[in-house]
Design a protein around this motif. Structure first.
Motif, PDB file in Angstrom:
ATOM      1  N   ALA A 163       0.850  -1.181   0.000  1.00  0.00           N
ATOM      2  CA  ALA A 163       0.000   0.000   0.000  1.00  0.00           C
ATOM      3  C   ALA A 163       0.893   1.240   0.000  1.00  0.00           C
ATOM      4  O   ALA A 163       1.982   1.216   0.564  1.00  0.00           O
ATOM      5  CB  ALA A 163      -0.918  -0.012   1.214  1.00  0.00           C
ATOM      6  N   HIS A 164       0.415   2.314  -0.618  1.00  0.00           N
ATOM      7  CA  HIS A 164       1.243   3.515  -0.772  1.00  0.00           C
ATOM      8  C   HIS A 164       1.607   4.135   0.576  1.00  0.00           C
ATOM      9  O   HIS A 164       0.729   4.396   1.392  1.00  0.00           O
ATOM     10  CB  HIS A 164       0.493   4.537  -1.617  1.00  0.00           C
ATOM     11  CG  HIS A 164       1.268   5.796  -1.839  1.00  0.00           C
ATOM     12  ND1 HIS A 164       2.328   5.862  -2.716  1.00  0.00           N
ATOM     13  CD2 HIS A 164       1.166   7.014  -1.278  1.00  0.00           C
ATOM     14  CE1 HIS A 164       2.833   7.079  -2.685  1.00  0.00           C
ATOM     15  NE2 HIS A 164       2.158   7.799  -1.823  1.00  0.00           N
ATOM     16  N   SER A 175      -4.603   2.486   7.122  1.00  0.00           N
ATOM     17  CA  SER A 175      -4.744   1.352   8.043  1.00  0.00           C
ATOM     18  C   SER A 175      -6.192   0.894   8.134  1.00  0.00           C
ATOM     19  O   SER A 175      -6.497  -0.293   8.033  1.00  0.00           O
ATOM     20  CB  SER A 175      -4.283   1.750   9.447  1.00  0.00           C
ATOM     21  OG  SER A 175      -2.891   1.830   9.497  1.00  0.00           O
ATOM     22  N   ILE A 178      -7.538  -0.924   4.958  1.00  0.00           N
ATOM     23  CA  ILE A 178      -7.086  -2.316   4.822  1.00  0.00           C
ATOM     24  C   ILE A 178      -7.764  -3.180   5.891  1.00  0.00           C
ATOM     25  O   ILE A 178      -8.308  -4.244   5.598  1.00  0.00           O
ATOM     26  CB  ILE A 178      -5.547  -2.395   4.929  1.00  0.00           C
ATOM     27  CG1 ILE A 178      -4.910  -1.733   3.706  1.00  0.00           C
ATOM     28  CG2 ILE A 178      -5.090  -3.849   5.042  1.00  0.00           C
ATOM     29  CD1 ILE A 178      -3.408  -1.554   3.796  1.00  0.00           C
ATOM     30  N   SER A 202       2.918  -7.517   1.514  1.00  0.00           N
ATOM     31  CA  SER A 202       2.431  -7.257   2.867  1.00  0.00           C
ATOM     32  C   SER A 202       0.944  -6.879   2.948  1.00  0.00           C
ATOM     33  O   SER A 202       0.126  -7.402   2.202  1.00  0.00           O
ATOM     34  CB  SER A 202       3.310  -6.171   3.481  1.00  0.00           C
ATOM     35  OG  SER A 202       3.158  -6.154   4.871  1.00  0.00           O
ATOM     36  N   GLY A 203       0.635  -5.964   3.857  1.00  0.00           N
ATOM     37  CA  GLY A 203      -0.751  -5.576   4.105  1.00  0.00           C
ATOM     38  C   GLY A 203      -1.446  -5.032   2.871  1.00  0.00           C
ATOM     39  O   GLY A 203      -2.652  -5.212   2.698  1.00  0.00           O
ATOM     40  N   GLY A 204      -0.683  -4.394   2.005  1.00  0.00           N
ATOM     41  CA  GLY A 204      -1.246  -3.856   0.771  1.00  0.00           C
ATOM     42  C   GLY A 204      -1.751  -4.942  -0.155  1.00  0.00           C
ATOM     43  O   GLY A 204      -2.662  -4.731  -0.962  1.00  0.00           O
ATOM     44  N   LEU A 206      -2.632  -8.128   1.190  1.00  0.00           N
ATOM     45  CA  LEU A 206      -3.648  -8.826   1.979  1.00  0.00           C
ATOM     46  C   LEU A 206      -4.984  -8.079   1.972  1.00  0.00           C
ATOM     47  O   LEU A 206      -6.030  -8.698   2.130  1.00  0.00           O
ATOM     48  CB  LEU A 206      -3.150  -8.993   3.420  1.00  0.00           C
ATOM     49  CG  LEU A 206      -3.977  -9.874   4.344  1.00  0.00           C
ATOM     50  CD1 LEU A 206      -3.995 -11.310   3.859  1.00  0.00           C
ATOM     51  CD2 LEU A 206      -3.448  -9.804   5.766  1.00  0.00           C
ATOM     52  N   TYR A 222       5.186 -13.661  -1.876  1.00  0.00           N
ATOM     53  CA  TYR A 222       4.229 -13.066  -0.940  1.00  0.00           C
ATOM     54  C   TYR A 222       4.976 -12.938   0.379  1.00  0.00           C
ATOM     55  O   TYR A 222       5.492 -13.918   0.900  1.00  0.00           O
ATOM     56  CB  TYR A 222       3.028 -14.006  -0.805  1.00  0.00           C
ATOM     57  CG  TYR A 222       1.752 -13.371  -0.283  1.00  0.00           C
ATOM     58  CD1 TYR A 222       1.705 -12.054   0.154  1.00  0.00           C
ATOM     59  CD2 TYR A 222       0.568 -14.100  -0.234  1.00  0.00           C
ATOM     60  CE1 TYR A 222       0.525 -11.490   0.607  1.00  0.00           C
ATOM     61  CE2 TYR A 222      -0.618 -13.543   0.228  1.00  0.00           C
ATOM     62  CZ  TYR A 222      -0.632 -12.244   0.649  1.00  0.00           C
ATOM     63  OH  TYR A 222      -1.815 -11.698   1.111  1.00  0.00           O
ATOM     64  N   SER A 223       5.066 -11.712   0.893  1.00  0.00           N
ATOM     65  CA  SER A 223       5.911 -11.502   2.059  1.00  0.00           C
ATOM     66  C   SER A 223       5.360 -10.446   3.000  1.00  0.00           C
ATOM     67  O   SER A 223       4.635  -9.540   2.592  1.00  0.00           O
ATOM     68  CB  SER A 223       7.310 -11.079   1.604  1.00  0.00           C
ATOM     69  OG  SER A 223       8.137 -10.869   2.728  1.00  0.00           O
ATOM     70  N   VAL A 224       5.730 -10.570   4.244  1.00  0.00           N
ATOM     71  CA  VAL A 224       5.295  -9.617   5.264  1.00  0.00           C
ATOM     72  C   VAL A 224       6.039  -8.289   5.120  1.00  0.00           C
ATOM     73  O   VAL A 224       5.556  -7.249   5.543  1.00  0.00           O
ATOM     74  CB  VAL A 224       5.488 -10.222   6.676  1.00  0.00           C
ATOM     75  CG1 VAL A 224       6.960 -10.381   7.000  1.00  0.00           C
ATOM     76  CG2 VAL A 224       4.803  -9.390   7.747  1.00  0.00           C
ATOM     77  N   ALA A 230      13.496  -5.720   4.847  1.00  0.00           N
ATOM     78  CA  ALA A 230      13.978  -6.638   5.885  1.00  0.00           C
ATOM     79  C   ALA A 230      15.485  -6.510   6.057  1.00  0.00           C
ATOM     80  O   ALA A 230      15.992  -6.483   7.180  1.00  0.00           O
ATOM     81  CB  ALA A 230      13.597  -8.068   5.529  1.00  0.00           C
ATOM     82  N   LEU A 248      13.279 -15.019   4.579  1.00  0.00           N
ATOM     83  CA  LEU A 248      11.859 -14.723   4.801  1.00  0.00           C
ATOM     84  C   LEU A 248      10.923 -15.809   4.286  1.00  0.00           C
ATOM     85  O   LEU A 248       9.735 -15.807   4.611  1.00  0.00           O
ATOM     86  CB  LEU A 248      11.497 -13.379   4.146  1.00  0.00           C
ATOM     87  CG  LEU A 248      11.973 -12.129   4.885  1.00  0.00           C
ATOM     88  CD1 LEU A 248      11.869 -10.906   3.978  1.00  0.00           C
ATOM     89  CD2 LEU A 248      11.166 -11.906   6.154  1.00  0.00           C
TER      90      LEU A 248
END
Lengths: 322, 280
Positions: A163-164, A175, A178, A202-204, A206, A222-224, A230, A248
């Protein structure tokens, strides 16, 4: 032919251009070099199998980020019939980094939503390289609520770095946008199938990723957190991204082993960009198969199935043995 | 030389090094990290760890928070026995978790419990920022999801105090998926029409802010708490401009419609009791 080759594909590229040269030579000079060409062809195939059979995590990331990797729009046009795009979140604006609408999949009416990173430079800038703002997630939510209302299955294509991160995105509640999608997607009474086609950031990612089924293209990740992010945190050195990527565990094989995804959709040799139409065919078949499996479920069963999918993800232990 | 005989000896002043300055022992006195006022620890604790001079809210541990909140300091803890594994065999992860377990005397970064607040029963979750920066891995996700499920089953409110840097990197995509797991559990509560109150304390960022922390029927924050999705440095690098001083503070979020209220710690218990009473 030489265009779009990645660094690790260099030996193959060189061999291929040698073969081409020989073929050209045969034509021009009328000398029979078929034996030499055949030997080289065999060698090329061996080399191809060797390179693509032993891709490192970093190689896969390079493929997932390839400039000519097909984007969501390609799949919307080729996997589905009659895609009709719908716009806007009815609250603030229309975010072109997330597109969505109604389409037919093998005769079945579905709602399709996906991150769109853009194709040429101008398009990429206009679409913010596929990094959505809150209004993108809220448009996705509106379209999903619409699908839920009319009983259409929902299909989501995930392909974003994240997410931007920006001032306005924070002000408008990135926040919350999402978070709300995560909760609402958990409650929809229609089948939801999500496919990670490129980058699952990440959240963007998900934010449109809570499905009954989660599928992944072979070379997608696909990663956190991004491998670069990281590395910056772990070793204060973003150039160690390759090491971080390995640690990861973010490839499709890793996620299958961790029990996060349901199926790996194969890619044409070398990646989706080598044969985008073939890739569409593979995706279409996978979507049809999974929707077929989900279609006999009742509304309650669909919600429970999705709940259990995520309830079961995680790895921990108990100090008390029962 | 004669001159040497009469030379004034140089006088040295001892200036404590930066390290020593920071390391004022956690004994009788404590220094407010914001205004620098020296505070007497006992008094600071009595004041719920709020600086008397400037009103800065210092971090509270999960046990301290629970003590300050529930009637007579009595509560029943849930799922205390759950501990993290190392699913990715991530470098140094086991060591770091073990160190935090020793340091905090907790098994993980969240404590979930049941107790009464002003006579009203509630499920309470408190994240502890001393444990891996309150980050969410499998255990944190599981404990919060179970707490929400209990609240839904018992039909009693769930109050969650968030303090977290976000998803826990060392558990990779499993941490990310805890965002979906916890949100799905909250959806169940939502469907059952059971109250969820999110209290955002310093800091509430990343994957935690983008999941359960933002999903309260009522979202409350403590003054000055840092709350946001993306890190300040990441945003600065992206937009290449200086960010406003109050960016991503509780007050900033209130101004932009992301919170219901900002409540000082001293008034928090009474506010929660009032909310519980409205929903009783």
């Amino acid at each position: 032919m030489k265009q779009g080759y990645l660094p690790f594909e260099k030996p193959l590229m060189e061999l291929r251009s040698k073969i081409e040269e020989l073929e050209q030579f045969t034509k021009e000079k009328d000398i029979d070099l078929s034996e030499e060409i055949a030997t080289l062809e065999a060698k090329a195939i061996r080399l191809e199998n060797e390179i693509y059979g032993n891709l490192s995590t970093w190689n896969k990331i390079q493929i997932a980020r390839h400039a000519s990797r097909p984007t969501t729009l390609h799949y919307l046009k080729t996997v589905f019939d009659d895609f009709m795009e719908l716009h806007g979140d009815r609250l603030y604006g229309d975010d072109p980094a997330i597109i969505g609408g109604i389409a037919k999949l093998n005769g079945l009416t579905v709602t399709v939503i996906g991150h769109e990173r853009g194709t040429d430079t101008k398009d990429k800038i206009a679409r913010n390289f596929g990094l959505p703002h809150p209004e993108g997630y809220r448009k996705a939510l509106r379209l999903m609520q619409q699908a839920d209302k009319f009983g259409r299955p929902i299909i989501c294509f995930i392909d974003t770095q994240g997410a931007h991160p920006g001032i306005e995105a924070e002000e408008r509640g990135q926040s919350e946008a999402i978070a709300r999608n995560l909760r609402e997607m958990a409650g929809f009474k229609v089948p939801i199938v999500c496919v990670v086609t490129g980058e699952g950031g990440s959240g963007g990612a998900l934010g449109i990723g809570v499905g009954n089924r989660l599928l992944m293209l072979e070379h997608a990740y696909y990663s956190v957190i991004s491998p670069e992010g990281a590395a910056a945190i772990l070793w204060r050195d973003a150039t160690k991204a390759q090491e971080a990527a390995e640690a990861l565990k973010i490839t499709s094989d890793d996620l299958k082993a961790l029990g996060v995804i349901d199926e790996i959709i194969p890619e044409p040799k070398g990646g989706a960009h080598r044969d985008p139409m073939l890739q569409s065919k593979y995706i279409k078949q996978a979507l049809i198969d999974h929707l077929d499996e989900l279609s006999p479920m009742s509304q309650e069963e669909l919600v429970e199935d999705r709940y259990q999918k995520f309830a079961n993800i995680g790895d921990f232990t108990s100090l008390v043995t029962v | 030389m004669l001159r040497d005989l009469f030379r004034k000896p140089k006088k040295y002043a001892t200036i404590p090094s930066e390290q020593v300055k920071k390391d004022i022992p956690e004994g009788i006195m404590q220094k407010c990290p914001k205004c620098g006022t020296i505070l007497i620890t006992k008094e600071l604790e009595k004041n719920l760890k709020v600086c008397k001079a400037c009103g800065h809210h210092l971090p509270m541990s999960a046990p301290e928070r629970l003590q300050s909140l529930v009637d007579n300091g009595e509560y029943h803890e849930y799922d205390q026995e759950l501990i993290s594994k190392d699913p990715l065999a991530f470098p140094d992860y086991v060591k770091k978790v073990q160190a935090d377990m020793n340091k905090t005397k907790l098994n993980e970064a969240v404590v979930t419990a049941e107790g009464k607040i002003g006579g009203y029963p509630a499920i309470i979750g408190v994240m502890d920022s001393r444990f891996r920066m309150g980050s969410m891995g499998s255990v944190v996700g599981e404990k919060i999801a179970r707490a929400a499920e209990r609240a839904a089953a018992k039909r009693i409110p769930f109050i969650l105090f968030c303090a977290s840097g976000g998803a826990r990197m060392q558990e990779g995509v499993l941490s990310l998926m805890q965002m979906a797991k916890t949100s799905a559990a909250l959806e169940k509560m939502h469907r059952e029409k059971v109250l969820f109150v999110s209290v955002l304390t310093n800091p509430t960022t990343g994957g935690v802010s983008a999941s359960f922390a933002s999903l309260g029927d009522i979202n409350i924050a403590e003054p000055g708490a840092l709350i946001g999705f993306a890190g300040r440095r990441v945003i600065e690098q992206t937009v290449r401009q200086k960010l406003p001083d109050d960016f991503q503070t509780a007050e900033f979020l209130l101004k932009h419609g992301q919170l219901d209220m900002v409540v000082p710690r001293g008034e928090l218990r009474d506010t929660l009791i009032k909310i519980l009473e409205f929903h009783a």
